[in-house]
Design a protein around this motif. Structure first.
Motif, PDB file in Angstrom:
ATOM      1  N   TYR A 115       0.851  -1.203   0.000  1.00  0.00           N
ATOM      2  CA  TYR A 115       0.000   0.000   0.000  1.00  0.00           C
ATOM      3  C   TYR A 115       0.876   1.238   0.000  1.00  0.00           C
ATOM      4  O   TYR A 115       1.926   1.269   0.645  1.00  0.00           O
ATOM      5  CB  TYR A 115      -0.894   0.036   1.248  1.00  0.00           C
ATOM      6  CG  TYR A 115      -1.957  -1.027   1.230  1.00  0.00           C
ATOM      7  CD1 TYR A 115      -3.112  -0.853   0.476  1.00  0.00           C
ATOM      8  CD2 TYR A 115      -1.802  -2.203   1.967  1.00  0.00           C
ATOM      9  CE1 TYR A 115      -4.100  -1.838   0.447  1.00  0.00           C
ATOM     10  CE2 TYR A 115      -2.776  -3.187   1.941  1.00  0.00           C
ATOM     11  CZ  TYR A 115      -3.920  -3.003   1.174  1.00  0.00           C
ATOM     12  OH  TYR A 115      -4.875  -3.967   1.142  1.00  0.00           O
ATOM     13  N   ALA A 116       0.424   2.263  -0.676  1.00  0.00           N
ATOM     14  CA  ALA A 116       1.133   3.558  -0.644  1.00  0.00           C
ATOM     15  C   ALA A 116       0.083   4.649  -0.491  1.00  0.00           C
ATOM     16  O   ALA A 116      -0.988   4.579  -1.108  1.00  0.00           O
ATOM     17  CB  ALA A 116       1.936   3.747  -1.930  1.00  0.00           C
ATOM     18  N   ALA A 143       6.813   4.465   0.726  1.00  0.00           N
ATOM     19  CA  ALA A 143       5.783   3.736   1.478  1.00  0.00           C
ATOM     20  C   ALA A 143       6.323   2.461   2.113  1.00  0.00           C
ATOM     21  O   ALA A 143       5.751   1.951   3.076  1.00  0.00           O
ATOM     22  CB  ALA A 143       4.608   3.411   0.557  1.00  0.00           C
ATOM     23  N   LEU A 144       7.438   1.945   1.562  1.00  0.00           N
ATOM     24  CA  LEU A 144       7.995   0.713   2.135  1.00  0.00           C
ATOM     25  C   LEU A 144       8.553   0.945   3.532  1.00  0.00           C
ATOM     26  O   LEU A 144       8.745   0.003   4.297  1.00  0.00           O
ATOM     27  CB  LEU A 144       9.097   0.166   1.218  1.00  0.00           C
ATOM     28  CG  LEU A 144       8.645  -0.621  -0.004  1.00  0.00           C
ATOM     29  CD1 LEU A 144       9.862  -1.141  -0.755  1.00  0.00           C
ATOM     30  CD2 LEU A 144       7.759  -1.793   0.415  1.00  0.00           C
ATOM     31  N   ASP A 145       8.822   2.223   3.859  1.00  0.00           N
ATOM     32  CA  ASP A 145       9.355   2.519   5.199  1.00  0.00           C
ATOM     33  C   ASP A 145       8.271   2.484   6.273  1.00  0.00           C
ATOM     34  O   ASP A 145       8.565   2.514   7.461  1.00  0.00           O
ATOM     35  CB  ASP A 145       9.996   3.924   5.209  1.00  0.00           C
ATOM     36  CG  ASP A 145      11.193   3.967   4.270  1.00  0.00           C
ATOM     37  OD1 ASP A 145      11.742   2.881   3.983  1.00  0.00           O
ATOM     38  OD2 ASP A 145      11.552   5.077   3.801  1.00  0.00           O
ATOM     39  N   ALA A 150       1.541   1.129  11.087  1.00  0.00           N
ATOM     40  CA  ALA A 150       1.161   2.403  10.456  1.00  0.00           C
ATOM     41  C   ALA A 150       0.238   2.145   9.269  1.00  0.00           C
ATOM     42  O   ALA A 150      -0.797   2.806   9.098  1.00  0.00           O
ATOM     43  CB  ALA A 150       2.406   3.172  10.009  1.00  0.00           C
ATOM     44  N   VAL A 151       0.591   1.151   8.469  1.00  0.00           N
ATOM     45  CA  VAL A 151      -0.240   0.830   7.297  1.00  0.00           C
ATOM     46  C   VAL A 151      -1.641   0.453   7.753  1.00  0.00           C
ATOM     47  O   VAL A 151      -2.650   0.962   7.249  1.00  0.00           O
ATOM     48  CB  VAL A 151       0.392  -0.326   6.479  1.00  0.00           C
ATOM     49  CG1 VAL A 151      -0.576  -0.835   5.409  1.00  0.00           C
ATOM     50  CG2 VAL A 151       1.696   0.124   5.850  1.00  0.00           C
ATOM     51  N   ASN A 152      -1.701  -0.432   8.758  1.00  0.00           N
ATOM     52  CA  ASN A 152      -3.017  -0.871   9.237  1.00  0.00           C
ATOM     53  C   ASN A 152      -3.819   0.292   9.783  1.00  0.00           C
ATOM     54  O   ASN A 152      -5.020   0.406   9.558  1.00  0.00           O
ATOM     55  CB  ASN A 152      -2.867  -1.950  10.314  1.00  0.00           C
ATOM     56  CG  ASN A 152      -2.404  -3.252   9.672  1.00  0.00           C
ATOM     57  OD1 ASN A 152      -2.550  -3.420   8.443  1.00  0.00           O
ATOM     58  ND2 ASN A 152      -1.816  -4.136  10.454  1.00  0.00           N
ATOM     59  N   VAL A 162      -3.199   3.509  -2.729  1.00  0.00           N
ATOM     60  CA  VAL A 162      -3.062   2.704  -3.945  1.00  0.00           C
ATOM     61  C   VAL A 162      -2.246   1.463  -3.576  1.00  0.00           C
ATOM     62  O   VAL A 162      -1.640   1.421  -2.498  1.00  0.00           O
ATOM     63  CB  VAL A 162      -2.330   3.479  -5.074  1.00  0.00           C
ATOM     64  CG1 VAL A 162      -3.091   4.733  -5.454  1.00  0.00           C
ATOM     65  CG2 VAL A 162      -0.886   3.809  -4.683  1.00  0.00           C
ATOM     66  N   ILE A 163      -2.247   0.476  -4.454  1.00  0.00           N
ATOM     67  CA  ILE A 163      -1.346  -0.664  -4.251  1.00  0.00           C
ATOM     68  C   ILE A 163      -0.325  -0.647  -5.382  1.00  0.00           C
ATOM     69  O   ILE A 163      -0.682  -0.465  -6.545  1.00  0.00           O
ATOM     70  CB  ILE A 163      -2.116  -2.001  -4.246  1.00  0.00           C
ATOM     71  CG1 ILE A 163      -3.158  -1.995  -3.126  1.00  0.00           C
ATOM     72  CG2 ILE A 163      -1.159  -3.176  -4.093  1.00  0.00           C
ATOM     73  CD1 ILE A 163      -4.014  -3.259  -3.070  1.00  0.00           C
TER      74      ILE A 163
END
Ligand code: GLU
Length: 562
Positions: A115-116, A143-145, A150-152, A162-163
């Protein structure tokens, strides 16, 4: 017995229903269809309608109708007339969202996609930075950081996301059966988006999932998709899918080397509007500000109904671009298919004319041309003319009648079935399109007192030097007395007259008659022309032509009678 280890050849045509079916799309469909049919395979029609804003049901239905008109049927796809159905549906991408979701989830779980959450403004700023540094923009994987928490949390908050696919580095070789293989260098592709913030998969993702699940073995599509193939290959690898065989078809270009595009209609209209000094919209269909903006901006397109009305006002013909344009103009579907196939493929041995059965039998990828295909309208027209003149007369009549009733009902309504039959029949020898018998017959509908007579050399020759007025006066009486007033009886009386008075030269009397009743020196055979008009109108037109002294010098002349 089919070998169970060899998959059935399956091709597909996957239009986005955002407008009319362009001839380029029709060619892709035709060749994909022929490829499968010639190999005992199956042809799929898939509707790529994930761009909800641009897709419409009307456009989709128009495409299905155009494909059927061309004689292209599909073994799987939307149900329409006698086509469609199949075990691998739904065939509308908008109805497959849960299927895409499963595969998106799979990639996320496997850590192959992520996800970004950047907003459009943030991405714009990153792009601007890259530009300033003089580097091509690539997504920086910020976004990989983000931690899993945080993503959840962002997702729970409902932040738009977006993915993106985690793109493995390394060069990619695109293998293509038509154009040369190409190597995309490592690092060229960034982590592209596979699911948009609105939850819809991107074109790349949907196409890859569908080609796999629908068992597509061969993808023939336009060359503009060539580079996309690299992305599709990356997705296939990430998802563990097999790779179909690809063939990218060259673009179709105009004789002036410009790309043949739907913008060509607007181009022609804009040029004509400028030439006419038109600055105000001539129709309520196009609001003034929209008209002014369209005139200035060469990328803007009018709606088709607006374009048709404007072309009418400007007195120009819109260039045919879409299959439907060619249909309306009176081209035969079998001729259009033949011609489209030749745009990029040739069977060799100097064979140019063939039907779809031949195409199915002979079409192969190794004779497909890499170079852009020039769309030679004059050649298409001459193919159409040949096909019409070779057609049995009754078939021709049927097709003209069907064409007239569908596209020119206001014309067809003015005539009885018998008259329409005669209009078609007597125009057969001269028709280049199914429209010609109609456009060549407008003089039948003109009011008798509105026939315009031009002052031209052939007219003066027939009427003055050829003593046309004297012949008119003479045959007028014969026609008035003729009973019945039919093509046959008119032929008898005019031939007899020619034998007695003009050494059998029929033209000497036919031409003045033609001029009197049509205003011009060309029309279908004169007997049919007069029969179609009927006695009263023929006499009225002869009288008017004589009283206007058409083709005679201003000064009264003495009779040339001895
Ligand atoms: N929907 C795409 C188009 O209309 C299809 C491209 C493809 O064939 O993969 O161009």
């Amino acid at each position: 017995m089919p070998d169970p280890d060899t998959p059935v050849i399956k091709t597909r045509f996957a239009p986005s229903p955002s407008g009319h079916l362009h001839v380029g799309g029709a060619r892709t469909a035709l060749l994909s269809w022929a490829y499968a049919k010639g190999r005992g395979g199956r042809f799929i029609l898939r509707i790529e309608d994930t761009d909800q804003k641009r897709s419409s049901r009307t456009a989709m239905e128009g495409m299905l109708r155009d494909l059927r008109w061309l004689g292209i049927d599909w073994d799987e796809g939307p149900e329409f007339e006698d086509c469609g159905g199949g075990d691998n549906g739904p065939y509308f991408q908008s109805e497959r969202l849960d299927i895409y979701q499963q595969y998106l989830d799979q990639l996320i779980v496997e850590g192959k996609a992520y996800y970004a959450f950047e907003t459009a403004e943030e991405l714009d700023a990153k792009r601007a930075d890259a530009r300033q540094r003089g580097e091509p923009y690539r997504y920086d994987r910020a976004a990989l950081d983000l931690s899993l928490e945080a993503v959840n949390q962002y997702r729970a908050e409902g932040r738009p996301a977006v993915i993106r696919l985690l793109v493995e580095s390394g060069e990619i070789t695109i293998h293509d059966e038509i154009v040369n293989d190409a190597i995309i260098p490592a690092g060229e592709l960034d982590d592209f988006i596979i699911c948009k913030a609105d939850g819809y998969p991107t074109y790349h993702f949907a196409v890859v999932v569908d080609d796999q699940l629908m068992g597509v073995t061969h993808v023939l599509r336009a060359q503009e998709h060539f580079k996309n193939t690299a992305k599709h290959m990356l997705l296939q690898d990430a998802l563990g899918f097999r790779r179909p065989t690809y063939g990218h078809l060259s673009v179709i270009i105009n004789p002036d080397n410009s790309k043949m595009s739907k913008r060509d209609k607007d181009k022609a209209l804009r040029a004509a509007a400028r030439e006419n000094g038109m600055t105000e919209s001539p129709t309520a269909l196009i609001p003034q500000d929209a008209f002014a903006a369209w005139l200035k901006n060469k990328d803007q397109q009018l709606e088709l109904n607006q374009a048709v009305v404007l072309a009418d006002v400007l007195g120009i013909e819109l260039p045919e671009i879409d299959v439907d344009d060619f249909r309306r103009s009176g081209y035969l579907p079998e001729v259009l298919c033949n011609f489209l196939a030749l745009n990029g493929w040739s069977p060799g041995q100097d064979i140019e004319k063939f039907d779809n059965a031949f195409l199915i039998e002979r079409f192969d990828l190794n004779r497909v041309n890499k170079a852009p295909a020039k769309f030679d309208r004059a050649k298409l027209l001459s193919f159409n003319l040949d096909a019409l003149s070779e057609m049995p007369e009754d078939d021709f009549v049927q097709r003209v009648l069907a064409h007239a009733r569908e596209f020119h009902p206001e014309f067809a309504e003015q005539f009885t079935d018998e008259q329409l039959d005669l209009i078609a029949r007597c125009n057969k020898a001269r028709s280049k399109t199914l429209n010609d018998p109609i456009s060549e017959s407008t003089f039948l509908l003109t009011a008798d007192e509105a026939i315009e007579y031009q002052d031209s050399k052939p007219i003066r020759k027939a009427m003055h030097k050829g003593d046309g007025h004297r012949h008119l006066a003479a045959v007028r009486g014969l026609l008035e007395a003729l009973d019945p007033f039919t093509a046959e009886s008119i032929e008898d009386v005019l031939t007899q007259y020619a034998q007695q008075h003009t050494d059998g030269k029929l033209g000497v009397v036919a031409q003045p008659l033609r001029i009197a009743v049509t205003g011009t020196t060309v029309s279908p055979p004169i007997y049919d022309t007069l029969a179609l008009l009927g006695r009263q109108r023929v006499l009225a037109r002869i009288d008017r032509c004589m009283s206007l002294r058409v083709g005679l010098p201003d000064e009264p002349i003495r009779s040339t009678e001895p």
